[in-house]
Enzyme design. Sequence first.
Site, PDB file in Angstrom:
ATOM      1  N   TYR A 126     -14.952   5.851 -44.787  1.00 26.66           N
ATOM      2  CA  TYR A 126     -13.883   5.059 -44.734  1.00 26.66           C
ATOM      3  C   TYR A 126     -12.443   5.472 -43.971  1.00 26.66           C
ATOM      4  O   TYR A 126     -11.987   4.800 -43.193  1.00 26.66           O
ATOM      5  CB  TYR A 126     -13.392   4.808 -46.405  1.00 26.66           C
ATOM      6  CG  TYR A 126     -12.133   3.835 -46.280  1.00 26.66           C
ATOM      7  CD1 TYR A 126     -12.124   2.610 -46.046  1.00 26.66           C
ATOM      8  CD2 TYR A 126     -10.843   4.520 -47.015  1.00 26.66           C
ATOM      9  CE1 TYR A 126     -10.794   1.790 -46.273  1.00 26.66           C
ATOM     10  CE2 TYR A 126      -9.598   3.794 -47.282  1.00 26.66           C
ATOM     11  CZ  TYR A 126      -9.646   2.422 -46.690  1.00 26.66           C
ATOM     12  OH  TYR A 126      -8.740   1.569 -46.802  1.00 26.66           O
TER      13      TYR A 126
ATOM     14  N   TRP B 107      -9.753   4.044 -55.316  1.00 25.68           N
ATOM     15  CA  TRP B 107     -10.245   3.271 -54.162  1.00 25.68           C
ATOM     16  C   TRP B 107     -11.545   3.489 -54.088  1.00 25.68           C
ATOM     17  O   TRP B 107     -12.289   2.701 -53.533  1.00 25.68           O
ATOM     18  CB  TRP B 107      -9.293   3.877 -52.927  1.00 25.68           C
ATOM     19  CG  TRP B 107      -9.772   3.034 -51.740  1.00 25.68           C
ATOM     20  CD1 TRP B 107     -10.600   3.606 -50.596  1.00 25.68           C
ATOM     21  CD2 TRP B 107      -9.457   1.558 -51.678  1.00 25.68           C
ATOM     22  NE1 TRP B 107     -10.856   2.462 -49.596  1.00 25.68           N
ATOM     23  CE2 TRP B 107     -10.215   1.245 -50.326  1.00 25.68           C
ATOM     24  CE3 TRP B 107      -9.174   0.658 -52.417  1.00 25.68           C
ATOM     25  CZ2 TRP B 107     -10.380   0.036 -49.489  1.00 25.68           C
ATOM     26  CZ3 TRP B 107      -9.085  -0.969 -51.626  1.00 25.68           C
ATOM     27  CH2 TRP B 107      -9.848  -0.961 -50.444  1.00 25.68           C
TER      28      TRP B 107
ATOM     29  N   GLU C  24      -7.464  -4.376 -52.309  1.00 22.03           N
ATOM     30  CA  GLU C  24      -6.371  -3.761 -52.809  1.00 22.03           C
ATOM     31  C   GLU C  24      -5.830  -4.297 -54.134  1.00 22.03           C
ATOM     32  O   GLU C  24      -5.525  -3.520 -55.022  1.00 22.03           O
ATOM     33  CB  GLU C  24      -5.153  -3.622 -51.810  1.00 22.03           C
ATOM     34  CG  GLU C  24      -5.521  -2.789 -50.336  1.00 22.03           C
ATOM     35  CD  GLU C  24      -5.610  -1.333 -50.568  1.00 22.03           C
ATOM     36  OE1 GLU C  24      -5.136  -0.990 -51.909  1.00 22.03           O
ATOM     37  OE2 GLU C  24      -5.885  -0.846 -49.629  1.00 22.03           O
TER      38      GLU C  24
END
Length: 178
Positions: free
Chosen positions: A18, A48, A40
């Site tokens: 990522y 996350w 988000e």
Amino acid sequence: MQINRPAWANASVAMQDYYDHYWGFPVHDERFLFEMLSLEAFQAGLSWATIWQRRAGFERAFRDFQIDEVATFNAQDVERLLDDPEIIRNRRKIEAVIHNARVITGLHTAGQTFDDYVWHFVDYQPQRLIVKVGAALPAQTDQSRQIARQMKKDGLAFVGPTTVYSFMTAVGLVNARL
């Protein structure tokens, strides 16, 4: 070439990928901007890593985040998504993603792209944040608080200042890469 990563990006292979290939690079693709804003929103209150690991499930469930398609989702789609074990099954977050797709289609109808809408907040230039190795990113900034207020005023949902700041760093509005 050795990539200098913050601690969070070294937590797993998925987070390394990522950071190395997605996080913090300037994005101008409408679909990906919408996907990241949506993810988000789902991340609020969660890690996350949890969201990113479920990305494929989110993409499938939300039809690859095609804005026009998500904007047509109805109550049956919400119920389908609430039954989907591959995503985070939170009604408020699901409804916010659908609502936001509708707001973005409204921008399109008015002749504005979501890309233009997002990037105008930073005068179309990534803002530079100097972060030292090992230092934590701020959870929000004065700028993210102002943008969150404006986004809410413009009708977007689930866009608090922390979510907005995380979005800003994810899509390169703020360059916080080491």
